[in-house]
Design a protein around this motif. Structure first.
Motif, mmCIF file in Angstrom:
data_model
loop_
_atom_site.group_PDB
_atom_site.id
_atom_site.type_symbol
_atom_site.label_atom_id
_atom_site.label_comp_id
_atom_site.label_asym_id
_atom_site.label_seq_id
_atom_site.Cartn_x
_atom_site.Cartn_y
_atom_site.Cartn_z
ATOM 1 N N PHE A 173 38.829 45.618 37.322
ATOM 2 C CA PHE A 173 38.966 45.266 38.742
ATOM 3 C C PHE A 173 37.656 44.777 39.352
ATOM 4 C CE2 PHE A 173 42.621 48.008 37.911
ATOM 5 C CZ PHE A 173 43.634 47.152 38.311
ATOM 6 N N LEU A 203 35.271 43.647 37.837
ATOM 7 C CA LEU A 203 34.866 42.459 37.080
ATOM 8 C C LEU A 203 35.601 41.213 37.568
ATOM 9 C CD1 LEU A 203 33.196 41.375 34.847
ATOM 10 C CD2 LEU A 203 34.914 42.084 33.203
ATOM 11 N N LEU A 204 36.912 41.298 37.596
ATOM 12 C CA LEU A 204 37.680 40.104 37.988
ATOM 13 C C LEU A 204 37.639 39.870 39.501
ATOM 14 C CD1 LEU A 204 40.730 40.098 35.565
ATOM 15 C CD2 LEU A 204 38.594 38.843 35.410
ATOM 16 N N ALA A 205 37.064 40.827 40.241
ATOM 17 C CA ALA A 205 36.870 40.585 41.675
ATOM 18 C C ALA A 205 35.653 39.697 41.896
ATOM 19 C CB ALA A 205 36.680 41.906 42.412
ATOM 20 N N LYS A 206 34.918 39.444 40.818
ATOM 21 C CA LYS A 206 33.763 38.549 40.901
ATOM 22 C C LYS A 206 34.219 37.160 40.455
ATOM 23 C CE LYS A 206 30.514 42.285 40.521
ATOM 24 N NZ LYS A 206 31.514 43.303 40.891
#
Ligand SMILES: Nc1ncnc2c1ncn2[C@@H]1O[C@H](COP(=O)(O)OP(=O)(O)O)[C@@H](O)[C@H]1O
Ligand SMILES: [Mg+2]
Lengths: 258, 249
Positions: free
Chosen positions: A84, A86-89
Motif C-alpha cells: 500500500f 509502495l503503490l501509493a507512490k
C-alpha cells in the motif's frame, strides 16, 4: 528505471540478510565435501562423479532459491501491507512487477556466482585447471534458465493465492520440464489421440529449460559452445521471461488491492 | 480556497466469491471537498467505509462510479500521487531494513536526488523522533516506533497532501499525542492533512473540519466549531447521535 532499480535493490538486500540462502550454500558445501572425502585416489572417473554431485546440488539449490525468493515477494507485500505505501507512490504496476523480477533474478545471480566459484574451487583442487570460459557459459545459461523460472513464478504468485502451493507448483513444473522436456514429443507419440496432440502442442509451446542445462560442458571439460548459440539461447530465455511477465502484468494491472 | 482533494458521487462496491457473489456497498454517493492547508477529519465507526474511500484516492480500488481528484488530477493517473504522502493502517515495513534504508528506498522511488535525500531523511527522522534508532533494523522497533517510521515514509517526498488512515490507532496516549503534534506541525507548514479516525477527543483539537461517515453514507460535514454550536453537544455525542446510537439511561 530508477524506480525499478530501487525495488530490485530491496529484494537483493532481503536475500542477503535472510538465512535460507546460507543454509543451502553450506549444505551444498558439506555434501560435496562428504562426497569428496570418500575419494582417496585421484581417479578421473571419481573426480567426474564428485563434480556431478556438486552440480546437481547447485541446480537444485538454484531452483529452490529462485522459486522461494520469487514466490514470497508479492504475498509478503500484501500480508505485511507494504504494497500500500509502495503503490501509493508514483510507481506503476508494471514497474512494481519489473522491479520484483529484476531483484529476484539478480539475487539468484549472486547466489549462482558464489555456487559456481565453489564448484571451480572443488574442480581446481582435483584437476588443477580453471576453464573460466566454460564456467561462464554454463553459469550464464543456468542463470538465463532461472530467469524464465522466476518470471513464471511471479506470474504464479499473482494467479494462485497461496504462496506455498505456488512454490510447489512452480518447482514441480520446472523440475518436470528439466527432466522430461526433451522427451515430451516421444511420450506424446505413445498416447491416444486427444492427449497426443495436446502433449505435442505442449512440446512446442513450453519453454525447453533443459536446453540450458550444459553441465556436461564443465563436467567433461568439453569444447566451448559457439557464442552465437549462447546469444540465441539468451534471446530464447528473454522471450519467454518477457511473455510470462507480460501475462503477469495483464492480470495485475487492473487488480483491486484490498 | 483552492481545492486539494475532491470526491464526487463516489460509490465503492465489493463483489467477491467470499460474499457469495453478492455485492457489498462500502461507500455510497459520497461528496467531499478538502481545501488547501486544511486538516480534515474523516470520522466513522469501524466498517463505515473510511479505508475504502482512501483506497480509491490512492488508486488501489477503482471507483464503482463517481470520480475523485487530487490537485485536479484523476486519481487513476499514477502522477496524481507525486505530491501526496500516505500512511496506511497496520503496516509492517520491511523488517530486514533499517529506518534509514527504508526511507532511502522510498526516496529512490520519488527519484529524489541523492544529496536532497539525505537531508530529507535527517529532517523526517528528527520530526518523528526516530533519529536515535535510524541504523537499527525495523524488526527491533516497538509498535509506536513502527507507526512513526510509517509517518516518516509518508513525509519523505515533502508532500503537500497527507492521507493518514487511523494514524493513532493502537498507540498509547503518549504515542497519540506525538502523532497529534506532528499533524499540527504539518498544518503550520501549510500542508493539507486528510485523516481518518474513530477517536473523537483528539479530532476536536486538531481538525478544521470533519465529516462523519456511517455505513458508507455521509451523515454530516462542517467546521468543528459550527457543529459544536449547532448541536450544542460535544463531538462524541454528535457522532453517537448521528449513527443512531442512544445510550441506555
Ligand atoms: N475486500 C473487501 N471485500 C468485501 N467487503 C469489504 C472489503 N473491504 C471492506 N469491506 C467492507 O466494506 C465496508 C467498509 O470497510 P472499510 O472501508 O474498511 O471501513 P473503515 O475503514 O471505515 O473501518 C465494511 O463493511 C467492510 O466489511
Ligand atoms: Mg479502516
Amino acid at each position: 528505471m530508477n524506480t525499478v532499480w530501487a525495488l530490485a535493490n530491496v529484494v537483493v538486500l532481503e536475500m542477503v540478510r535472510r538465512k535460507d540462502f546460507y543454509v543451502l550454500f553450506i549444505l551444498t558445501v558439506l555434501l560435496t565435501g562428504t562426497a569428496g572425502s570418500v575419494n582417496l585416489f585421484n581417479d578421473r572417473s571419481i573426480v567426474r562423479y564428485l563434480k556431478e554431485i556438486c552440480l546437481l546440488l547447485i541446480w537444485v539449490s538454484g531452483l529452490v532459491i529462485a522459486i522461494t525468493c520469487t514466490a514470497r515477494q508479492i504475498p509478503a507485500e500484501r500480508e505485511h501491507r507494504t504494497i500500500f505505501p509502495l503503490l501509493a507512490k508514483p510507481v506503476t504496476r508494471a514497474q512494481f512487477l519489473l522491479g520484483k523480477f529484476l531483484g529476484c533474478w539478480l539475487a539468484t545471480g549472486l547466489a549462482l556466482a558464489l555456487f559456481y566459484l565453489f564448484f571451480g574451487l572443488v574442480s581446481a583442487s582435483r584437476e588443477h585447471s580453471w576453464p573460466v570460459a566454460n564456467y561462464l557459459q554454463a553459469g550464464w545459461l543456468h542463470w538465463m534458465m532461472l530467469g524464465i523460472v522466476i518470471a513464471f513464478t511471479l506470474l504464479g504468485s499473482i494467479v494462485f493465492a497461496a504462496p506455498s502451493s505456488n512454490g510447489t507448483i512452480c518447482f514441480v513444473c520446472s523440475a518436470g520440464m528439466l527432466l522430461l522436456g526433451r522427451h515430451l514429443n516421444k511420450v506424446a507419440l505413445s498416447l491416444a489421440e486427444p492427449l497426443q496432440s495436446l502433449l505435442y502442442g505442449l512440446y512446442f509451446v513450453l519453454p525447453h529449460l533443459e536446453l540450458f542445462d550444459v553441465r556436461d560442458l564443465i563436467i567433461h571439460n568439453w569444447e566451448l559452445i559457439p557464442w552465437g548459440v549462447v546469444a540465441l539461447a539468451t534471446l530464447y530465455a528473454a522471450a519467454y521471461a518477457a511473455f510470462f511477465l507480460f501475462a503477469a502484468w495483464l492480470i495485475f494491472r487492473r487488480r483491486a488491492l484490498n | 480556497m483552492e481545492t486539494t482533494l475532491s470526491i464526487e458521487n463516489l460509490r465503492v462496491e465489493y463483489r467477491s466469491r467470499d460474499l457469495g457473489e453478492s455485492t457489498k456497498v462500502a461507500v455510497r454517493a459520497l461528496n467531499l471537498r478538502v481545501g488547501q492547508g486544511e486538516v480534515f477529519g474523516f470520522l466513522g465507526p469501524n466498517g463505515a467505509g473510511k479505508t475504502s474511500t482512501m483506497n480509491v484516492l490512492l488508486g488501489f480500488v477503482p471507483p464503482t462510479s463517481g470520480t475523485a481528484r487530487i490537485f485536479g488530477v484523476d486519481v487513476r493517473e499514477p502522477i496524481a500521487r507525486q505530491r501526496i504522502g500516505y500512511l496506511p493502517e497496520q503496516t509492517y515495513y520491511y523488517k530486514f531494513l533499517t529506518a534509514e534504508e527504508l526511507l532511502r528506498f522510498y526516496a529512490g522511488i520519488f527519484q529524489i536526488p541523492k544529496a536532497e535525500t539525505e537531508q530529507r531523511i535527517d529532517a523526517v527522522l528528527k520530526l518523528v523522533e526516530l533519529d536515535h534508532a535510524r541504523k537499527r533494523q525495523i524488526k527491533t522497533y516497538s509498535k509506536g516506533m513502527q507507526q512513526r517510521a510509517g509517518l516518516a515514509q509518508a513525509l519523505i517526498n515533502n508532500p503537500d497532501l497527507l492521507i493518514l488512515d487511523e494514524p493513532t490507532s493502537g498507540l498509547d496516549p503518549i504515542g497519540r499525542m506525538k502523532v497529534r503534534e506532528i499533524i499540527q506541525r504539518l498544518k503550520s507548514e501549510g500542508k493539507t492533512v486528510f485523516f481518518s479516525s474513530h477517536e473523537l477527543g483528539e479530532v476536536e483539537t486538531v481538525c478544521d473540519r470533519v465529516a462523519i461517515l456511517h455505513q458508507g453514507e455521509l451523515k454530516t460535514e462542517g467546521r468543528v466549531s459550527d457543529l459544536l454550536r449547532e448541536h450544542s453537544a460535544n463531538l462524541e455525542q454528535i457522532f453517537l447521535n448521528l449513527i443512531g446510537f442512544t445510550s441506555q439511561p
